[in-house]
Design an enzyme around this catalytic site. Structure first.
Site, PDB file in Angstrom:
ATOM      1  N   ASP A 117     -10.083  -8.653  11.306  1.00 52.30           N
ATOM      2  CA  ASP A 117      -9.818 -10.100  11.329  1.00 52.30           C
ATOM      3  C   ASP A 117     -10.909 -10.867  12.084  1.00 52.30           C
ATOM      4  OD1 ASP A 117      -9.015  -8.834  13.614  1.00 52.30           O
ATOM      5  OD2 ASP A 117      -6.880  -9.313  13.407  1.00 52.30           O
ATOM      6  N   ASP A 148       0.824  -1.209   0.000  1.00 52.77           N
ATOM      7  CA  ASP A 148       0.000   0.000   0.000  1.00 52.77           C
ATOM      8  C   ASP A 148       0.857   1.258   0.000  1.00 52.77           C
ATOM      9  OD1 ASP A 148      -2.559  -0.781  -0.351  1.00 52.77           O
ATOM     10  OD2 ASP A 148      -3.264  -0.262   1.665  1.00 52.77           O
TER      11      ASP A 148
END
Lengths: 741, 704
Positions: free
Chosen positions: B314, B170
């Site tokens: 998550d 990123d």
């Protein structure tokens, strides 16, 4: 209901009494032949304490008032009366402006000047014109007291403004009998007169020895009179084959009859009559007669149920249908736990009070003696009250249960916006369950203060008013019917366990095979005691003797008889807390476990109680009477109350202890000894339980009574759980590892 | 039928349990009960079979419930004699106690049966093995951090044609692109940084097509057997959507560093990965922890990829897969390792993110209300989330005795001894039961310390997240020690200075009250004891907070590896073993007959049985049978060999846990107390110096 029933004879009494009072000065108009009314004159002396005034009367403020009721029998006329007034007052008054006035029925009797000499206590006899006396009278005391000159500033509630009237002040009465013509309509008068505050004493006479059937009839009548006498108590002396010397009850069954009662013998239908006592002019006898004892019972039932034709001197009872059996605790005596109780139904005083120091607003209510609160907050009272908004800071409304403070609220109208009272406020009280008894009194006591910052401002104490609304309620939640027995205090106060059914359907009186007059008397006194509490007709009571116990096995037993005369099997003796062993009176021995558990778990010292009881027994040398409570050997969960005595004792004194408000409070536990004027009750262990608790409460209670088992049971439980859960979890883990779930 | 009989049995057992919990007792008998329960628990603790541990749990639940029942029915300061202020404080304490109770019970259920799942062997024919994409998302971490991870991923034991490695960058950095091209992995970038790591992975999911996705944080270095260990479960059970392995750290976290407990006392993570996730697995509720896990692509795609609504994407992702009926598996064998957060501020920042994320999930997809979950899953997720609300309760426990000692508030309406008789078995049994269950994974009282340090910082984020999940700043990532706000450790210590001082004052006031013949000496004594405990814990927190920042160095791994050395490529080689290896250097036992000179270049072959790549080192130190040197510039192949030897061995982290001691609660208490004492010393030094500074300052101003 009894109140209404009493009303009629009372009204009649009023008319008769006043009529005769006027004629009293002249010689008696129509004296019975050969008798002189003069010898029938009786005198009575009543202290204010006898009239229900437990404490001295306290008169306060510039204008203090107090009044007490004085009720008189309807069948007697007062020929002379005086009041011996004992009083004391503040020495700091302006005596030229202060005085004490006594009124009888709003007529001024005397105004007593208050002087320096009388301040520390004075006694004065005030003659009362007997013509002023009515069946129901009110004596009123008014104090006018000042400490300042007329134009000076004065605090009308100043603490120096006081006078006390001793409750030992006495009213002396001389009375002549004034018997109404014999009439069933007057019943229970003249045998019982509600105007008489003393214990009722009503002899019973039997022709021949009493058999159980006759005794059953007598018990029903005794219970009925017990209901009438209520808190006064009732004593029923008994004679076989001899007429009572005054008023009394006579039972005539079959052919056997007392001398002079032959006309009642051999009657074909049961009947009830009121006749003049041939042996005692001016007294009347209640005669129950029947061909057999069953008929006698029927007559008694009719009397107790109020199903007699209430006219004329006699009535026949041809057929009688008993009302259906009563439900437990359905009598009007008891507060119904399943719905809120309107406190106004038990009000003993006006619901509104006035003045700076007003009397309490009292409510009485009776709770079933086996009412077992399941939480500390089971019994609640909701007092809806209104108080005038003129009261000052620190004014309050306090609530007392049986004299014990239970709650209160400040009547604070000082803050802005509270100068108006338009609706009632509510004081919610949790009544402490430990302070509750069978018969209770809840007092709402206003304490008003006036604003002491404005001592000279015009103050009208009558503007201080407070009331309790009739909508105030008593509420019982989360309760069971359950009792740990023996608990003679519940018998003394509430007649438990006999009072459960108003018709005494599960009660039996058991007498020795050959009951003596004393035994029967004690039994009848006990029946009257029960009747006092049930306020119902004891129609289904049973009476039997110790040789026919099986028929009453499933009843609560009231056993009456001297220890050496009972003739009971060993299994009974085994259970008695106090029993006869050979020639010796002894206390039941105590198991080691019971002693330990009593000391450590229930925190009660049985040994000390036993020691004390033993000493009393030894000192009494068989001259004691006793009340014992124990579980019935015939059926578990049933109780026996035994009224008994040692060889030199009198069973009647055990029964009479129940009728004396002073003695009855000491009747408690499993054994109560009565020796002379001393009554002492003992908790001697070996408990049994009566009634049902909800299961969840029962197990919790059981564990609380066996706290030493808490952790072992917990350990056992978790071990079981551990093993069980392990198998379950292992199974699931296996499935999981096999990718099945 | 079986279910019915089970219900009947449970009801039958509940009846005595109810009585045990509600039966009232006098002080004497409650004390007796307390002593009996504690003795019973201590006996059970010594029995090895697990059923006794279950029995201990039961006993602990009974003791705690009994306490709480008593507390709620007998001790609440209700009634006109208590003012509103008392009642407010009392409500706070009872709320905290209820919270602790719920957490205790949920925790027991959660860890009631750790599953200890074994890896499932793969099919013998590798051609049947599925294709796996390995994702290594990165944002701003230096290449130095990411390199070993990529190299280790390349060395995973899996058919090369079925393994695709993607660095999801990123940061869109050239340096990374070049490195990826060199080592032969794919460098994936996207146009924006939306949704941070979750968005990064989701973008990559669209560009890749492997049947399975293995995800590693860029600083989590996998061992070579990672896929071998995890993929078998995936193949044998097509319903499994996730196989998670522990996160293992080979460097000390700030607690371990500041308290010197590394590898002696288990850290926070070890309870979670050693026990809780294993316990969750029993209930089919072990969840994705962002790294060191394999996910099934079909499952991920069914829920629309990684969840993006919360900052703990998550766990949220796992929750959604579970609610769709997918299963999860947890294999409790460390198959990857990384560096722990290095500074306390970073650590705190990371925990704040977790706490906020869990609170967000509770609002967005509450596991108690969500459709499709099973009972055990609801319990486990709920506990995982509720756990992060400990902030306020912890603070309440740390200040409650002060309400009585300093403010004179009657917050418990009971006799002091009675409170002790009820509370002692509750606390003691909970402690020793947890010690029995968590022995190897957590030591008693240490959690108090960990939680206390974080407590004041997670209250606001969790509260905000509960009010509105969108409130609060969205930290991009906590990796690489960068958080959006940099906490100075002095800031972190501030609340504990305050709490410590307050408790100190409280204790002093308490002792004064005792000396002045307080009418309730037992209650005062009880509260003094409580402040003493609080002083110990806050003292420990101060000890943790008092750290100096350390610059991250290359991690040294003290391992004994087989090695060979030679002085030059032409020479013969000597077999020896390493004493110490790091990314920068190596120390070896010097075999007889070799005599390297300081400054000389030498070659080392690590784990000769598996590797044939020699690494150059410059000798820095020779003597006492040891030769140590600095690793020279490495080629990719050399670096890869080093990574594999250092981090990639299948058994690299297996023995790690065995070195730690089992928990002994009293020893643990002593250990914590020692740190508390150390922290107190720091406190008084701070107090002294700041008083001194204050005393000097007025003089200075006057002079100016």
């Amino acid at each position: 209901m009894p109140a209404l029933k009493n009303l009629l004879p009372l009204l009649i009494g009023v008319a008769v009494a006043s009529g005769h009072a006027a004629a009293q000065a002249a010689p008696a108009a129509t004296p019975p032949a050969g008798t002189d009314m003069a010898f029938l004159q009786s005198s009575r002396s009543l202290t204010l304490k006898d009239l229900g005034q437990i404490y001295p009367l306290k008169l306060r403020t510039v204008f203090g008032q107090a009044s007490i009721p004085l009720n008189l029998r309807a069948d007697q006329v007062v020929t002379g009366a005086s009041l011996e007034l004992r009083y004391a007052h503040s020495p700091s008054l302006r005596f030229d402006l202060s005085h004490l006035s006594v009124y009888l029925n709003d007529q001024l009797l005397r105004t007593l000047p208050l002087t320096a000499e009388s301040a520390s206590g004075a006694s004065v006899r005030i003659a009362i014109d007997p013509r002023l006396l009515l069946p129901h009278n009110q004596i009123r005391f008014e104090l006018v007291a000042h400490y300042a000159k007329p134009n000076e500033c004065e605090d009308p509630a100043h603490s120096t403004l006081w006078a006390d009237i001793d409750n030992g002040s006495r009213i002396d009465l001389t009375m002549s009998p004034l018997p109404p013509p014999p009439d069933l309509a007057n019943l229970p008068a003249p045998l019982f007169d509600a105007g008489d505050e003393r214990r009722l004493r009503l002899p019973f006479a039997f022709a021949g020895t009493a058999n159980p059937g006759t005794l059953k009839a007598a018990a029903i009548v005794a219970a009925w009179f017990g209901t009438q006498a209520d808190y006064r108590g009732a004593d029923f002396p008994v004679s076989f084959n001899a007429l009572p010397p005054g008023e009394g009850v006579v039972l005539v069954s079959g052919a056997a009859a007392l001398p002079g009662f032959e006309r009642f013998a051999g009657r074909q239908t049961p009947g009830v009559a009121v006749i003049d006592n041939p042996n005692a002019p001016g007294s009347q006898l209640l005669v129950l007669s029947a061909p057999d004892s069953a008929g006698l019972v029927q007559a008694a039932q009719a009397l107790a149920l109020g199903k007699l034709t209430l006219q004329g001197p006699s009535a026949e009872v041809s057929t009688l249908e008993l009302p259906p059996p009563r439900e437990a605790w359905s009598s009007s005596r008891w507060v119904r736990a399943d719905r809120p109780f309107m406190l106004a139904d038990g009000a003993v005083a006006p619901l509104s009070v006035t003045g700076l120091v007003p009397g309490p607003i009292g409510f009485e209510f009776s709770l079933p003696p086996d009412l077992f609160p399941l939480s500390k907050e089971s019994v609640r009272a909701h007092l809806k009250y209104r108080a005038a908004p003129v009261s000052a800071f620190n004014s309050s409304l306090n609530a007392l249960l049986n004299g014990q403070f239970v709650g209160g609220v400040a009547l604070d109208h000082s803050s802005a916006g509270k100068r108006k009272v338009e609706d009632s406020s509510t004081l919610d009280l949790v009544l402490p369950v430990d302070a509750l008894r069978a018969h209770n009194r809840l007092d709402a006591q206003y304490h008003f203060r006036r604003d002491t910052n404005l001592p000279c401002q015009d103050f009208d104490s009558t503007s201080l008013q407070g009331s309790i609304e009739p909508a105030s309620t008593l509420e019982i939640r989360r309760y069971a019917h359950f009792a740990v027995m023996p608990a003679l205090q519940k018998f003394a106060d509430g007649a438990y366990p006999f009072s459960r059914y108003g018709d005494l359907a599960d009660t039996a009186i058991v007498l020795p095979q050959a009951p003596t007059e004393t035994d029967v008397s004690a039994a009848l006194i006990a029946a009257g005691h029960i009747g006092r509490w049930t306020r119902d007709a004891a129609t289904r009571i049973e009476v039997t003797t110790t040789d026919a116990l099986d028929a009453v096995a499933d009843r609560e037993l009231l056993l009456v008889g001297r220890l050496d005369m009972l003739g009971l099997p060993d299994e009974w003796t085994q259970r008695m807390p106090l029993r006869l062993s050979g020639e010796r009176v002894e206390l039941a021995p105590l198991g080691l476990f019971t002693e330990l558990s009593d000391r450590w778990l229930q925190d009660r010292d049985v040994s000390a109680a036993r020691e004390h009881a033993s000493r009393v027994i030894v000192d009494a040398a068989q001259g004691f009477a006793a009340i014992e409570g124990f579980e019935s050997p015939l059926k578990s969960g049933r109780s026996v109350v035994l009224l008994t005595a040692g060889r030199n004792g009198d069973v009647r004194s055990a029964a009479l202890a129940l009728t004396d408000p002073g003695d009855v409070q000491f009747v408690r536990g499993g054994l109560t000894l009565v020796q002379g004027s001393k009554v002492s009750g003992y908790d001697l262990g070996s408990d049994y339980e009566v009634g049902h608790l909800p299961w969840w409460f029962a197990i919790q209670r059981w564990l609380a009574l066996h706290p030493y088992l808490i952790w072992p049971i917990a350990l056992l439980l978790v071990i079981i759980v551990g093993i069980l859960v392990q198998t379950l979890l292992r199974r699931r883990a296996k499935l999981r590892l096999e990718h099945k779930i | 039928m079986r279910r019915l009989s089970l219900i009947v049995v449970v009801l039958l057992l509940l009846v005595p349990a109810y009585a045990l919990i509600t039966a009232p007792a006098t002080l004497l008998w409650q004390t007796y009960t307390a002593v009996g329960m504690v003795i019973a628990a201590n006996v059970l603790r010594r029995l090895r079979d697990y059923r006794w541990a279950l029995a201990m749990m039961g006993l602990s639940v009974i003791a705690s419930t009994r306490y709480l029942y008593w507390r709620l029915t007998e001790t609440l300061p209700l009634g006109p004699e208590f003012n509103l202020w008392d009642q407010f404080l009392a409500a706070g304490l009872i709320g905290a106690e209820l919270y602790a109770y719920v957490i205790l019970i949920l925790g027991f259920i959660q860890t009631i049966w750790p599953l200890h799942r074994k890896p499932v062997p793969l099919p013998p024919d590798p051609s049947q093995w599925p294709t796996v994409d390995v994702f290594i998302p990165t944002y701003n971490e230096p290449l130095k951090v990411v390199r070993p991870t990529v190299l280790a991923a390349l060395a995973l034991d899996w058919p090369r044609d079925k393994l695709n490695i993607y660095v999801l960058d990123d940061g869109r950095r050239d340096e990374f692109r070049q490195f990826c091209e060199t080592v032969g992995v794919t460098h994936l970038i996207r146009g924006d940084n939306k949704h941070a790591k979750a968005g990064n992975i989701n973008a990559a999911l669209k560009k890749t097509r492997g049947e399975f996705v293995a995800i590693f944080d860029c600083d989590h270095i996998p061992v070579r057997s990672f896929l071998q260990m995890t993929m078998g479960t995936m193949i044998v059970d097509p319903k499994v959507s996730l196989v998670q392995t522990p996160h293992h750290f080979f460097s000390p976290d700030p607690f371990e560093k500041n308290l010197s407990t590394f590898r002696k006392v288990p850290n926070e993570g070890e309870l979670f990965y050693g026990l809780i996730q294993d316990g969750d697995d029993f209930w089919d509720a072990s969840f994705f922890c962002g790294s060191c896990a394999v996910l099934r692509r079909t499952a991920l795609e069914e829920i629309g990829g990684i969840a993006t609504e919360t900052v703990t994407e998550d766990a949220h992702t796992s929750l959604r897969m579970h609610s769709r009926g997918w299963r999860s598996a947890y294999i409790n064998i460390p198959q990857a390792a990384g560096l722990a957060t290095e500074s306390l501020s970073a650590h705190v920042g990371q925990r704040i993110r977790w706490a906020r994320g869990m609170a967000q999930i509770m609002r967005v997809d509450n596991p108690f209300l969500m459709k499709g979950l099973k009972f055990g899953q609801r319990i486990c997720y709920m506990n995982a989330m509720l756990h992060f609300f400990y902030g306020l309760p912890r603070l309440i426990f740390l200040t409650s005795p002060l309400a009585y000692l300093l403010l004179g508030a009657d917050i418990i309406k009971a006799q002091g001894w009675m409170v002790l008789a009820y509370a002692a078995p509750h606390v003691i049994l909970a402690t020793i039961t947890n010690s029995r269950l968590q022995g190897p994974f957590r030591h008693s009282f240490w959690a108090e310390l960990y939680e206390t340090v974080l407590a004041t910082f997670i209250i606001v984020p969790t509260a905000l997240a509960v009010v509105n999940p969108k409130l609060g700043k969205f930290n991009v990532t906590a990796k690489g020690g960068i958080v959006d706000r940099d906490y100075f450790d002095k800031d972190i210590a501030k609340p504990y200075y305050l709490l410590f001082s307050l408790n100190l004052v409280g204790m002093a006031v308490g002792f004064t009250r005792l000396l002045l013949n307080d009418p309730h000496p037992d209650t005062v004594a009880l509260n003094i004891g409580w402040t003493l405990y609080n002083l110990m814990i806050t003292g420990g927190a101060l000890a943790v907070a008092s750290e100096k920042r350390q610059v991250r160095e290359a991690v040294r791994v003290r391992t004994k590896l087989e090695a060979a050395i030679r002085l030059s490529p032409d020479d013969g080689a000597w077999l020896t073993n390493t004493l110490d290896v790091s990314y920068n250097g190596v120390a070896l036992t010097l075999p007889d007959g070799v005599a390297p000179q300081v400054g000389q270049r030498m070659q080392v072959l690590l784990t000769p049985s598996r590797s044939d790549t020699w690494i150059d080192i410059d000798v820095k130190r020779v003597g006492r049978g040891i030769v140590a040197g600095r690793i020279a510039e490495m080629t990719i192949a050399q670096e890869s060999a080093l990574v594999q030897a250092l981090f990639g061995r299948a058994d690299a982290w297996m023995q790690w846990r065995e070195r730690q001691d089992l928990d002994r609660p009293l020893h643990a208490l002593l250990a914590v107390a020692r740190h508390g004492l150390r922290g107190s010393r720091n406190f008084f030094q701070w107090l002294g110096s700041s008083l001194l500074a204050r005393a000097r300052r007025p003089a200075g101003t006057n002079a100016a």
